[in-house]
Structure formats: C-alpha cells, structure tokens
Design a protein around this motif. Structure first.
Motif, short mmCIF file in Angstrom:
data_model
loop_
_atom_site.label_atom_id
_atom_site.label_comp_id
_atom_site.label_asym_id
_atom_site.label_seq_id
_atom_site.Cartn_x
_atom_site.Cartn_y
_atom_site.Cartn_z
N LEU A 38 -13.32 -56.61 -14.40
CA LEU A 38 -12.86 -57.67 -14.85
C LEU A 38 -11.40 -57.23 -15.11
CD1 LEU A 38 -15.44 -59.24 -17.46
CD2 LEU A 38 -14.74 -60.09 -15.27
N ASP A 40 -8.53 -57.03 -13.60
CA ASP A 40 -7.66 -57.71 -12.71
C ASP A 40 -7.99 -59.11 -12.64
OD1 ASP A 40 -10.03 -57.42 -11.29
OD2 ASP A 40 -8.94 -56.46 -9.29
N SER A 41 -8.92 -59.92 -13.69
CA SER A 41 -9.32 -60.92 -13.41
C SER A 41 -8.41 -62.25 -13.97
CB SER A 41 -10.70 -61.08 -14.07
OG SER A 41 -10.68 -60.68 -15.38
N LEU A 43 -9.03 -62.88 -17.03
CA LEU A 43 -9.72 -63.11 -18.34
C LEU A 43 -9.36 -62.07 -19.44
CD1 LEU A 43 -13.13 -63.93 -16.49
CD2 LEU A 43 -11.48 -65.68 -17.70
N ASN A 183 -5.16 -57.11 -19.97
CA ASN A 183 -6.28 -58.01 -20.38
C ASN A 183 -7.55 -57.59 -20.98
OD1 ASN A 183 -7.11 -57.18 -17.74
ND2 ASN A 183 -8.52 -58.73 -17.62
N SER A 504 -20.10 -59.51 -12.75
CA SER A 504 -18.46 -59.75 -12.91
C SER A 504 -18.17 -60.83 -12.12
CB SER A 504 -17.79 -58.40 -12.48
OG SER A 504 -16.28 -58.70 -12.34
N ASP A 505 -18.71 -60.91 -10.80
CA ASP A 505 -18.63 -61.80 -9.82
C ASP A 505 -18.85 -63.31 -10.61
OD1 ASP A 505 -17.11 -60.57 -7.98
OD2 ASP A 505 -18.82 -60.52 -6.42
N LYS A 508 -16.71 -64.52 -13.42
CA LYS A 508 -15.34 -64.87 -12.91
C LYS A 508 -15.71 -66.43 -12.23
CE LYS A 508 -14.52 -61.22 -10.72
NZ LYS A 508 -13.70 -59.88 -10.01
N GLU A 512 -14.00 -69.87 -13.59
CA GLU A 512 -13.43 -70.73 -12.80
C GLU A 512 -13.72 -72.23 -12.98
OE1 GLU A 512 -11.32 -70.77 -8.50
OE2 GLU A 512 -12.78 -69.10 -8.95
N LEU A 517 -9.93 -69.96 -15.41
CA LEU A 517 -8.91 -69.37 -14.47
C LEU A 517 -8.59 -70.53 -13.75
CD1 LEU A 517 -11.42 -66.38 -13.40
CD2 LEU A 517 -9.27 -66.32 -14.56
#
Length: 517
Positions: A38, A40-41, A43, A183, A504-505, A508, A512, A517
C-alpha cells in the motif's frame, strides 16, 4: 536498526489524534507485506506494532500463553517486535497445491472459499517480493542444474517436492521502504487493547484503543482496519472486544479461536535404500542455488491422499550411519534377522558408533514427518481469567490432536513402504504404533498458528469471508494464517505474503469504489 520516521507510542500524548484510511494491527509477515503493497497507493496507512525494533522483556512477558491440553510451547513462537515471527523464520517457501483449496468429504470443514487460480498471480508477486529467484517449483530442472538426481518416486502415490529458502527478516528487509513512504506511518509499542464499533450502526469499527508500556492511552481512527497479529493474538483481540458484543467481535457462531491447527512435526521411521548412493544430499539439507538455497522433500500426491482419506504429508529427511541405524533398531525392540546380522558382522564398528556417533557411511534416511492437522473445533484459543498489564484477559491454548492425525503418518509410511518395495528402491521401517496410549506422543509444531479465524463464505462455517473481512463487521479484516481453513503441508509464510498482496488489491479497489482514491 532504527528508522527515522517510525514513531514510539510511549512518547505520545493521551490524544495524538491519529487518523488513517487503513489501520493495520501487527507488523509481522502479513502486516509488513500489506503496508509495503500500500506504500504507493495514495491511501494513508497506520501500521501499529505492539513491540519495538528489538525483543523487549516488558512486551514479551505480556504475551505468555499457557497450554491447558497437550504440552506445546506456543510462547516461543510469538515474537512481539517489528518483523514478528519472521525474526526467527528459516526462510522455507513452497506453495499450497491445487487440491489444498478443494473440499474433501473425509475432512470436515475443509475447502477454501476460492481456488488455486485465484491465488496464483499473488504467489508470483510474493515470490518476487521475497527474492526467491525464478518461479520454479518443479524439482527436475533444479536437480539437473545442480548435477544431482532425484529419488525415483515419480508414480501416482509419491513425488519429490522442491522448496526454496531465503531467510528474510521482514523488518530489516522492508523497513526502509516503509520508512521512506510518505503515506505510511509506523508506530511502535502500540498495543491494541480494544476495538470499538460506531454507536450509530454497530456494524463498523470506528476506532481502536491503543496503550503503550508507558501507561498512556490513545485512539486510532480509520476507514478500514486489518488485524495482522497472528493466529493466537487475533482471536484473543476479537474475544476481548466484548464491550458491545458480549461474545466478542465476529463470534456470533462461536467460531473465533476454534480450529487451531499446526503443522504436526514428528520424527519416526527409517527408509533404507538398497544402494547407499541413493542417500542424496539434496534431500538432507539446504543446498546453495544461486542467491538462495533449495531442498527436496518426499510428499504424498493428491491421489494418495484421496485414496487413503488422510491429510497432506511431507517428510524431511536426515541421514543415519549404518551402525547407528542398527543400534536404534535394537533399542526399539523392532529387530529382524537382517538387523542382527548387521550388528554382529562388525562388533568393533558397532561399538565405535555407540561411543562417538560413527564414521560409518550414511546409508539410511530418517524421516522427520510434517503433516496437515485435521480441523478440530475442540482445538482452540480461548480467554483465561488472569489479566495482563493492561487489564485484558490473557489467551490460553488447548491444542488437541486426534487419531486421524496419528493415522495420517501411519498411512503415509505404508504408502512409502509399498512404493519403495514396488520399484525396488529399498525398504521402510514403520515405527508408528497403530494403537498408542497417546496419539503422536512427543509431537511438535512448526510455530504455524492457523485456522483460528477461518475463512468461509457461509458465516456458520467461518468468521470471515473469502476476502478476509469479518462477516458481521463491515470494515474489519484479518490477514495471516489465522484465516486458513486447512494448512496443507507447506510452511505458511509464502501463502501469508501472497494473501496480503491479494488483500491490498481488494482494499485499493474498495477505497476507489468508495471515493477515497
């Protein structure tokens, strides 16, 4: 090792106003992988670790877990500092097999809520993350590259399985990435003491209550919460969080803490090749292979497991010299004419073996058996009356082993004996008692705490769904081997890491959809 951006909860004011999009509780393999994925997400991530950067007696003493059933030193495997149990991990990596995800009618409560194909891309991601070299678990090309042979078991019942080894201390390896990530905020000495639901709906977590050894207390608020504290601590946390739900969070069907499983480890049995040259180094220890190490094990195939109606099985091997093997037979009382002939043919060699461990050639495989424990609701983590320094009930473990677990090794050894004879490899000495007073007396575990917050699509069969979200709490997730409905034979760290990437996917994508996001 210290990281500049990591905070120490002992220095916090009582209300530091911590807020995040995702709050992760526990910085072991699951928590660190998830935070790294996460990073580079975009969040905001808050990673809470109950300990510091190194082992601290103040923290470790608070994590003692007594066993109330079969003796088992569970506390030794619970390292409460940054990196968690990976701080003493041996680096053993191998994937679960496709049939591990499938329900088996002879194993109650078996079957994962998704199949092997779902996890396949995340295994590749975990493999690269851990620096394990080429994505190859077929032993044949690796054996050729090393200029060695494999055992000749390649039929429908037995096969060689390759494992890859790289000792990754997650804290040292991935701490710098978290330190640099703008982050991600890592907070050490932050022990989550309660999980509070929002008063309005009662179906979502509003905040967690955190305390440190300094005595201060504060809250962390987030949109999503992930418990990544291990197969003992996660059920304890859920059971302790009973202020708003008397049975604890997620425990509507009395499943939290039940179905505790280990990989049962039991030394028993001898495999005697006809040709001593068939005692192969690749099966006896880790062999250097580029930047990593590899080793082969002997495992039962899916067909063998199905035909014998048992759990999964693999054996590591250690080598025994001829004379030590004969002496072991004599001591056990299981001795035949060939054993007697071996002993009397070289009395001086036998005496040397007894005194000093023998320089005789190593011609025998000893079996160190690793089996999948059958899910058992009586094998469980629960709470005991005495409290820790924060006033929380401590956890206790009642580890239960069944006849089916015992019989799994017996059946596996019968398969090995039959196959060794069928192909002319040699013979097998079976040492498992078919009618023991105590099942697998002296058995150990691998420190693999699985199954206590199991996944299932049906809330009557599991605490979480296939994404690791509690069925009864909209924004509370679990990461790690506590989710595993069954364990197969592989060590769990590679699968834990793969599942953290999958979570994680999911997070994210959910963020979104919900406009974060």
């Amino acid at each position: 090792m210290a990281f500049d951006s990591f905070a120490d909860a002992r220095s916090f004011a009582d209300d530091p106003g911590l807020e995040a999009d995702i709050c992760i509780m526990g910085a072991g393999a699951a928590g660190i992988t998830l935070a790294s994925a996460l990073a580079d997400s975009g969040l905001r991530v808050c990673l809470l670790e109950a300990g510091g950067m190194d082992m601290d007696p103040v923290v470790e003493d608070a994590s003692i877990v007594p066993d109330i059933g079969r003796p088992y030193d569970v506390t030794a495997n619970r390292l409460r500092f940054f990196g968690g149990a990976t701080n003493h991990w041996g680096g053993h990596c191998v994937r679960l097999e496709p049939d591990d995800f499938e329900p088996k009618d002879w194993i109650p409560m078996s079957g994962w809520p998704f199949g092997a194909d779902t996890l396949a891309p995340y295994y590749r991601q975990a493999h690269a993350f851990l620096g394990l070299g080429e994505y190859e678990y077929d032993p044949a090309p690796v054996a050729r590259a090393l200029g060695t042979r494999l055992m000749p078991f390649d039929g429908p019942m037995l096969k060689s399985q390759l494992s890859r080894y790289r000792r990754v201390f997650y804290g040292d390896e991935y701490g710098p990435r978290l330190d640099r990530a703008p982050n991600v905020r890592v907070v050490l000495y932050a022990d989550v003491c309660d999980i509070r639901l929002g008063e309005a709906s009662g179906e979502t977590v509003s905040h967690v209550v955190v305390r440190s050894p300094a005595g201060n207390r504060f809250d962390v608020r987030a949109r999503y919460f992930v418990m990544a504290a291990g197969g003992i601590e996660i059920p304890r946390m859920l059971l302790v969080a009973n202020g708003q739900r008397p049975a604890g969070l997620g425990n509507e069907n009395d499943l939290v803490g039940r179905y505790f499983q280990e990989h049962l480890m039991f030394k028993s049995g001898l495999l005697l090749p006809r040709d001593p040259a068939d005692v192969l180094p690749l099966y006896l220890s880790e062999v250097p292979y580029g930047e990593i190490a590899v080793r082969c094990h002997l495992v039962l195939t899916a067909e063998a497991v199905r035909s014998r109606r048992i759990g999964k099985f693999r054996s590591e091997f250690y080598s025994l010299p001829l004379r030590l093997r004969d002496l072991r037979a004599l001591r056990s009382g299981r001795i035949d004419a060939a054993d007697i002939a071996g002993l009397v043919s070289d009395p001086f060699g036998t005496a040397r073996a007894y005194r000093c461990g023998s320089n005789a050639r190593h011609d025998t495989y000893g079996l160190f058996n690793n089996i999948e424990q059958r899910p058992n609701p009586a094998s469980r983590v629960s709470l005991r009356a005495d409290k820790d320094a924060y006033g929380r009930p401590q956890a206790q473990l009642d580890w239960q082993i069944t006849r089916q677990d015992h019989d799994c090794i017996l059946a596996a050894h019968q398969v090995i004996a039959q196959e060794a004879g069928r192909i002319g490899f040699g013979r097998m000495r079976i040492e498992i008692d078919p009618e023991p007073e105590v099942f697998l007396d002296g058995v150990g575990g691998g420190g693999h705490h699985m199954g206590t917050v199991r996944m299932a699509e049906d809330p009557r069969r599991g605490v979480t769904d296939g994404d690791g979200r509690l069925h009864s709490v909209e924004n509370l997730y679990v990461a790690g081997s506590a989710l595993f409905p069954t364990g197969g034979y592989p060590n769990p760290t590679l699968t834990i890491t793969a599942m953290a990437f999958r979570l994680s996917d999911h997070l994210k994508a959910r963020a979104e959809r919900e406009g974060l996001l």
